[in-house]
Design a protein around this motif. Sequence first.
Motif, PDB file in Angstrom:
ATOM      1  N   LYS A  87       0.816  -1.209   0.000  1.00 24.76           N
ATOM      2  CA  LYS A  87       0.000   0.000   0.000  1.00 24.76           C
ATOM      3  C   LYS A  87       0.856   1.267   0.000  1.00 24.76           C
ATOM      4  O   LYS A  87       0.577   2.221  -0.705  1.00 24.76           O
ATOM      5  CB  LYS A  87      -0.921   0.007   1.224  1.00 24.76           C
ATOM      6  CG  LYS A  87      -1.936   1.109   1.194  1.00 24.76           C
ATOM      7  CD  LYS A  87      -2.635   1.279   2.536  1.00 24.76           C
ATOM      8  CE  LYS A  87      -3.312   2.652   2.554  1.00 24.76           C
ATOM      9  NZ  LYS A  87      -3.885   3.001   3.846  1.00 24.76           N
ATOM     10  N   ASP A  88       1.911   1.270   0.801  1.00 24.47           N
ATOM     11  CA  ASP A  88       2.672   2.507   0.985  1.00 24.47           C
ATOM     12  C   ASP A  88       4.132   2.382   0.589  1.00 24.47           C
ATOM     13  O   ASP A  88       4.934   3.252   0.889  1.00 24.47           O
ATOM     14  CB  ASP A  88       2.550   2.988   2.434  1.00 24.47           C
ATOM     15  CG  ASP A  88       3.069   1.949   3.430  1.00 24.47           C
ATOM     16  OD1 ASP A  88       3.472   0.851   2.993  1.00 24.47           O
ATOM     17  OD2 ASP A  88       3.076   2.242   4.638  1.00 24.47           O
ATOM     18  N   ARG A  89       4.505   1.295  -0.094  1.00 24.95           N
ATOM     19  CA  ARG A  89       5.904   1.135  -0.464  1.00 24.95           C
ATOM     20  C   ARG A  89       6.048   0.148  -1.622  1.00 24.95           C
ATOM     21  O   ARG A  89       5.151  -0.645  -1.888  1.00 24.95           O
ATOM     22  CB  ARG A  89       6.720   0.666   0.727  1.00 24.95           C
ATOM     23  CG  ARG A  89       6.345  -0.701   1.255  1.00 24.95           C
ATOM     24  CD  ARG A  89       6.936  -0.949   2.638  1.00 24.95           C
ATOM     25  NE  ARG A  89       6.151  -0.312   3.675  1.00 24.95           N
ATOM     26  CZ  ARG A  89       6.516  -0.206   4.964  1.00 24.95           C
ATOM     27  NH1 ARG A  89       7.682  -0.657   5.363  1.00 24.95           N
ATOM     28  NH2 ARG A  89       5.736   0.369   5.847  1.00 24.95           N
ATOM     29  N   ARG A 141       7.796   9.260  -4.505  1.00 27.70           N
ATOM     30  CA  ARG A 141       7.657  10.629  -4.005  1.00 27.70           C
ATOM     31  C   ARG A 141       8.280  11.644  -4.947  1.00 27.70           C
ATOM     32  O   ARG A 141       7.775  12.736  -5.092  1.00 27.70           O
ATOM     33  CB  ARG A 141       8.315  10.732  -2.629  1.00 27.70           C
ATOM     34  CG  ARG A 141       7.564   9.975  -1.551  1.00 27.70           C
ATOM     35  CD  ARG A 141       8.327  10.030  -0.253  1.00 27.70           C
ATOM     36  NE  ARG A 141       7.528   9.523   0.855  1.00 27.70           N
ATOM     37  CZ  ARG A 141       7.933   9.513   2.117  1.00 27.70           C
ATOM     38  NH1 ARG A 141       9.141   9.958   2.422  1.00 27.70           N
ATOM     39  NH2 ARG A 141       7.144   9.045   3.065  1.00 27.70           N
ATOM     40  N   TRP A 174       8.372  16.630  -0.730  1.00 29.82           N
ATOM     41  CA  TRP A 174       8.913  15.500   0.018  1.00 29.82           C
ATOM     42  C   TRP A 174      10.389  15.610   0.362  1.00 29.82           C
ATOM     43  O   TRP A 174      10.985  14.638   0.827  1.00 29.82           O
ATOM     44  CB  TRP A 174       8.683  14.206  -0.781  1.00 29.82           C
ATOM     45  CG  TRP A 174       7.243  13.816  -0.887  1.00 29.82           C
ATOM     46  CD1 TRP A 174       6.416  14.034  -1.956  1.00 29.82           C
ATOM     47  CD2 TRP A 174       6.443  13.155   0.104  1.00 29.82           C
ATOM     48  NE1 TRP A 174       5.155  13.546  -1.690  1.00 29.82           N
ATOM     49  CE2 TRP A 174       5.147  12.997  -0.437  1.00 29.82           C
ATOM     50  CE3 TRP A 174       6.710  12.666   1.383  1.00 29.82           C
ATOM     51  CZ2 TRP A 174       4.115  12.388   0.269  1.00 29.82           C
ATOM     52  CZ3 TRP A 174       5.677  12.053   2.095  1.00 29.82           C
ATOM     53  CH2 TRP A 174       4.395  11.921   1.541  1.00 29.82           C
ATOM     54  N   LEU A 218      16.298  10.841   5.869  1.00 29.68           N
ATOM     55  CA  LEU A 218      15.940   9.534   6.418  1.00 29.68           C
ATOM     56  C   LEU A 218      14.479   9.258   6.117  1.00 29.68           C
ATOM     57  O   LEU A 218      13.623  10.105   6.341  1.00 29.68           O
ATOM     58  CB  LEU A 218      16.131   9.535   7.934  1.00 29.68           C
ATOM     59  CG  LEU A 218      17.490   9.159   8.487  1.00 29.68           C
ATOM     60  CD1 LEU A 218      17.396   8.996   9.997  1.00 29.68           C
ATOM     61  CD2 LEU A 218      18.003   7.881   7.845  1.00 29.68           C
ATOM     62  N   GLY A 219      14.206   8.067   5.631  1.00 32.40           N
ATOM     63  CA  GLY A 219      12.829   7.707   5.330  1.00 32.40           C
ATOM     64  C   GLY A 219      12.482   7.865   3.860  1.00 32.40           C
ATOM     65  O   GLY A 219      11.432   7.421   3.422  1.00 32.40           O
ATOM     66  N   SER A 220      13.366   8.500   3.083  1.00 30.04           N
ATOM     67  CA  SER A 220      13.108   8.648   1.648  1.00 30.04           C
ATOM     68  C   SER A 220      13.476   7.383   0.878  1.00 30.04           C
ATOM     69  O   SER A 220      12.987   7.150  -0.222  1.00 30.04           O
ATOM     70  CB  SER A 220      13.900   9.826   1.078  1.00 30.04           C
ATOM     71  OG  SER A 220      13.411  11.035   1.604  1.00 30.04           O
ATOM     72  N   LEU A 265      13.774   3.345   1.929  1.00 29.79           N
ATOM     73  CA  LEU A 265      13.527   2.475   3.081  1.00 29.79           C
ATOM     74  C   LEU A 265      14.596   1.406   3.220  1.00 29.79           C
ATOM     75  O   LEU A 265      14.951   1.022   4.330  1.00 29.79           O
ATOM     76  CB  LEU A 265      12.143   1.830   2.971  1.00 29.79           C
ATOM     77  CG  LEU A 265      10.978   2.832   2.954  1.00 29.79           C
ATOM     78  CD1 LEU A 265       9.655   2.102   2.760  1.00 29.79           C
ATOM     79  CD2 LEU A 265      10.950   3.659   4.235  1.00 29.79           C
ATOM     80  N   PRO A 291       9.339   4.380  -0.296  1.00 28.81           N
ATOM     81  CA  PRO A 291       7.977   4.721   0.134  1.00 28.81           C
ATOM     82  C   PRO A 291       7.195   5.274  -1.060  1.00 28.81           C
ATOM     83  O   PRO A 291       7.776   5.854  -1.977  1.00 28.81           O
ATOM     84  CB  PRO A 291       8.199   5.821   1.171  1.00 28.81           C
ATOM     85  CG  PRO A 291       9.487   6.459   0.781  1.00 28.81           C
ATOM     86  CD  PRO A 291      10.327   5.376   0.145  1.00 28.81           C
ATOM     87  N   LEU A 292       5.900   5.092  -1.042  1.00 30.80           N
ATOM     88  CA  LEU A 292       5.053   5.632  -2.103  1.00 30.80           C
ATOM     89  C   LEU A 292       4.273   6.839  -1.589  1.00 30.80           C
ATOM     90  O   LEU A 292       3.844   6.881  -0.441  1.00 30.80           O
ATOM     91  CB  LEU A 292       4.066   4.571  -2.589  1.00 30.80           C
ATOM     92  CG  LEU A 292       4.685   3.369  -3.301  1.00 30.80           C
ATOM     93  CD1 LEU A 292       3.602   2.346  -3.630  1.00 30.80           C
ATOM     94  CD2 LEU A 292       5.414   3.805  -4.570  1.00 30.80           C
ATOM     95  N   ALA A 293       4.113   7.795  -2.451  1.00 23.63           N
ATOM     96  CA  ALA A 293       3.201   8.911  -2.194  1.00 23.63           C
ATOM     97  C   ALA A 293       1.900   8.603  -2.929  1.00 23.63           C
ATOM     98  O   ALA A 293       1.886   7.808  -3.868  1.00 23.63           O
ATOM     99  CB  ALA A 293       3.806  10.206  -2.725  1.00 23.63           C
ATOM    100  N   PRO A 294       0.796   9.224  -2.501  1.00 24.39           N
ATOM    101  CA  PRO A 294      -0.435   9.020  -3.263  1.00 24.39           C
ATOM    102  C   PRO A 294      -0.284   9.604  -4.665  1.00 24.39           C
ATOM    103  O   PRO A 294       0.304  10.663  -4.837  1.00 24.39           O
ATOM    104  CB  PRO A 294      -1.486   9.793  -2.462  1.00 24.39           C
ATOM    105  CG  PRO A 294      -0.703  10.758  -1.628  1.00 24.39           C
ATOM    106  CD  PRO A 294       0.607  10.114  -1.360  1.00 24.39           C
TER     107      PRO A 294
END
Lengths: 465, 465
Positions: B106-108, B133, B160, B166-168, B170, B210-213
Motif C-alpha cells: 500500500k505505501d511502499r 515521491r 517530500w 531519512l525515510g526517503s 527504506l 515509500p510511495l506517495a499518493p
Amino acid sequence: MSIAAFRADLGDVPVEDHPRIVQQRSRDHYWYSPVLKAKLDHVSAEIVVSPRTQDEVKRVLAAAYKHKVAVTPRGAGTGNYGQAMPLAGGAMLNLMNLDRVVRIEKDRVRAEAGTVLEKLDNETRAAVGGELRFHPSTYRMASLGGFIAGGSGGVGSIRWGGLRNLGSILSVKIITCEEGPRALELTGEDVLKVAHAYGTNGIIVEAEMPLAPAYDWVDIMVGFDDFITACRFAETVASQESLLLKELSPCAAPIAQEYFNRHKSYVRDGQSVVLIMAAPVAVEPVLIYLAHYGGEVLYRSDEASEEELRRLPPIYELAWNHTTLRALKVDPTITYLQTRYPTLKHVEKIVSLLGDELPMHIEMTRQDGEVTFAGLPLVRYTSEERLEEIVRIHEDNECLVFNPHRYTLEEGGMKRTDKAQLAFKKEADPTGLLNPGKMVAWDDPDYDFNAGRAWLFQGLEPYAL
Amino acid sequence: MSIAAFRADLGDVPVEDHPRIVQQRSRDHYWYSPVLKAKLDHVSAEIVVSPRTQDEVKRVLAAAYKHKVAVTPRGAGTGNYGQAMPLAGGAMLNLMNLDRVVRIEKDRVRAEAGTVLEKLDNETRAAVGGELRFHPSTYRMASLGGFIAGGSGGVGSIRWGGLRNLGSILSVKIITCEEGPRALELTGEDVLKVAHAYGTNGIIVEAEMPLAPAYDWVDIMVGFDDFITACRFAETVASQESLLLKELSPCAAPIAQEYFNRHKSYVRDGQSVVLIMAAPVAVEPVLIYLAHYGGEVLYRSDEASEEELRRLPPIYELAWNHTTLRALKVDPTITYLQTRYPTLKHVEKIVSLLGDELPMHIEMTRQDGEVTFAGLPLVRYTSEERLEEIVRIHEDNECLVFNPHRYTLEEGGMKRTDKAQLAFKKEADPTGLLNPGKMVAWDDPDYDFNAGRAWLFQGLEPYAL
C-alpha cells in the motif's frame, strides 16, 4: 422578538423548549476558561431548533428574520471560546441532524454541516482510502460545520497547515438570514469570509473538503528526561519532509504523570513525553532520531496488546485541547493559553520564567512554509490578573498569544475580522441576528480592525501583493 | 587485470565488446559540462557486462575481484556528473536487465535497480494508487538504482524533500566486490552509506521506496513580466502546506522563448515563466495566488486539446536538468550550475550581477523544514576561468554552489564522504575496484573530509545530537 410567534412559523421542524435541556444545549466548552465561565455561566437560549434538512434551515431563518429572534448555530458544542454561547438568548440552532454525506470523490468529500468528523473519515476511508487532512482532538464528537466555523487546524497540521490556508476548504454552502433566506456557495478566497466566523455571517450547511491519503497511523509516545531535548527532537523530526506524520506534540513533565490517567503507567517520574502519530513508513526513521536524541519509546500502538488497544484512548485524545481537558478532569483549577513561540529559544525562555505554573504543551505545526512551535500550555490558574500577567510575560518575550479567554472573534485574536467579512455579514445577516455579540465590528462600526495583536486567520488581505 | 580471463569466468552472462558500442555505453550525460567533456571524452571501458539476475551480478563481481578488473556500474546513463564514466577502463556493469518489480504494498514498493522509474510508477499506480515521491526529469529513461546512486531529489522535492532525508529510501540491497560477493541489506541510516555514492562502495541491485499518493497532476505554465515577481509568487505558493504540488520552477526570460521549443508559442516576449504540477484540488487556489501576483495562465493541461496533449512534453521535461538539456540542444555552448539561494534577495542579487550571462532557473524545494530556492541556472559559457569566477561571485554573495563540473563525489560537493562511508567501502570493496577514481578519500587517505564547502548529502553525522 416573539419566541412563540417564531415557533408557530416553524411547522414541523423539531423544537425543544424544556428549560433544563435548552440550558444544557446552550453550552459549549467555554468552561475551559475560568474567565469565560464567570462571564457566560448565566447564558441560555429560549428554544432549541433542530432542522433536518437545508429547506428547514431556510424556514427557521425566515421565521427568525420575521420575528427578530437571535439565532446561535451549534454543532456538537465542543468549541471552547464560547462561540456557541447564545449571548442574546433566542434560538439555539442545532445542526447535528444535517448529517448527510453528499459526495465522495477520489480527492475530496462534500458533506452536510452536522456530519461528525470521525464518521465522515470512516466513510471516505472505505470509499476512496482518503481522510480529512486534519481534525480537532474532539474528532469523535465534533461536526464538520462546527470545525469550519470555530476551528483552525489540529491533528494533521504538522503536515497540512491549517484551515485558514487557501485550499484547505474547497467550498462552503451557507444560508443567509433574510426575509427570503438564500443558499450561497462560497469558493476560493470567499471561503475565508465564513471560516472561523462562529456563524456570525451565514449558517454553514454544507462543505467540500480535500482528502489526504489515509494511513494506518501508528500512535507512539516517547519519553525524555529533559523537556527541551524533547522539543529539539520534535523540531528535527518535524523538519524532515520525508517523515509522514499526523501529530507531534511535546508535553513537559508532569503533564503525562498527572493527567494522562490511562497512559501514566508508561511514564517514569520526571519524564517529558512527545506524542506522535506516524505513517508506518515513518516509524523506523523517527525511532532512529529518537535514539540519537537519547529518548525512549514508552508506548507504540503497532506493538501493543489487544488489551492495551482496547483500554487506551487514541494518542490524539491526549493532544491539542484534550491535554487541557484531561488536566481539568483531574484538577478543575487548571486552564490554558494558546501561544506561538518563534523559536525553541523562546520556549526555553518561557519555561524558565514560569516553570510549573505553566506546564508546557507544544504542538508542532507547519505554517506558511515553516515549522512552528504552537503552544497550548496549561496554566495553574490563580486569578484573572495573574493570567493577564502571564500573557504579558509572553508578549514581553516576543511570543504571540491568541487569547482563549475571550468570546468575541476579534479579541480572541484567532481571526482578523476585516472589512470584507463585515461587508459579508451585512449581506448575509442584514439585521444582525446571527450569533449576536461575537463580532465586535458589527456592534461598533468604529472598531479598529488593527486593534488586535496576533491573528491566526489573517483575513483576506495577505493574499494581495 | 585481464579482461580475457575475466570474461572467461562470466559463463553465459551477456557481454558486449564491440569497441563502438562499448564506447557508447561508457558515456553518461557528462557532456552537460564543457569542463567534464574536455576531461572525460577519451574515457571508455573495455567490455560491457549485462547480468540478468542478482546471482549473475555476484558472478561478475567475483570474476572482477579475481582478475582485478575495475567495475563501473551504470543504469540508463542519464546522470550528468560523469558518475558512470569508467575512469579506469575495465568493465561497464549494465544493470538495466535487473528490472523486476519485487513487491508492491500500500505505501511502499520494492524493485530491482534497473527498473525504469516511469514503468515502476505505472505499476504502483495501477496496483495501489501510489507513485514514487520524487523523480528526476529523466523519469522516462532513468533507473531506480541510478537515481539512488547518483540522484538527490527532483520532481516532488517541493513536497517530500530529497533522497538524503531519512525515510526517503527504506532499504537498499547491495552486492559487495569480494572473493565471495555478499548481498547486504541496508536500512535506516545505513542507506546513506550507498545513496549518492556513484556505486563506489557496493553495487545496488534492489531498493525499497515509500510511495506517495498518485494524483492526476495538472501541468500548468504561467507567465510574469518580471522574474522576481515570478519568484515571489512561487515562494508564496510553495509556503502553503495546503497546496499539494509536485513541481514549482521559475525560469527567467528568455529561457522559455529560446529553449522550450514546443512551448514557446505560448509565451510572450520578455515573459518569465513558472512551471507547475498541481494536484487537481490545488489548481484553483494556485490560480487565485497567480491573479494576486499579476501573472497569467499560459498553458494548463486540464484544459488542453487532444492535439496539445499529444504534441507537448510533460512539464517536468522542461524542469530540473531538462532545462539545461533543452538549452543545450539549441545552443551547444550553454552549460549550468547547481546552487542554493538562502533567500529571494540572494536570487535578486545574483540576477542583477550576472544578467543574461546566467539565465536564472530556480527549483522551489522543501529541505529541513524550509522552503528553499534551489538554483539550476543556465550559464552562457565562455571559459573555465569565467565559470570559476561565476562560482566565486555566488560564494562571495553567500550563495552555495554544488559544482556539477567535477566528477568526484567530494569535489562535486553533493555529498560529504565521511569516515563511515569510507569504512563501508573498505568492507564492500576491499580492493577498490568499484567505480575507481570517484571517491577521493579512497585514493588519498589523508583527505580532509571537511575540505569541501557545501554538501547536500551531509553524511551520517548530522543525525547525532
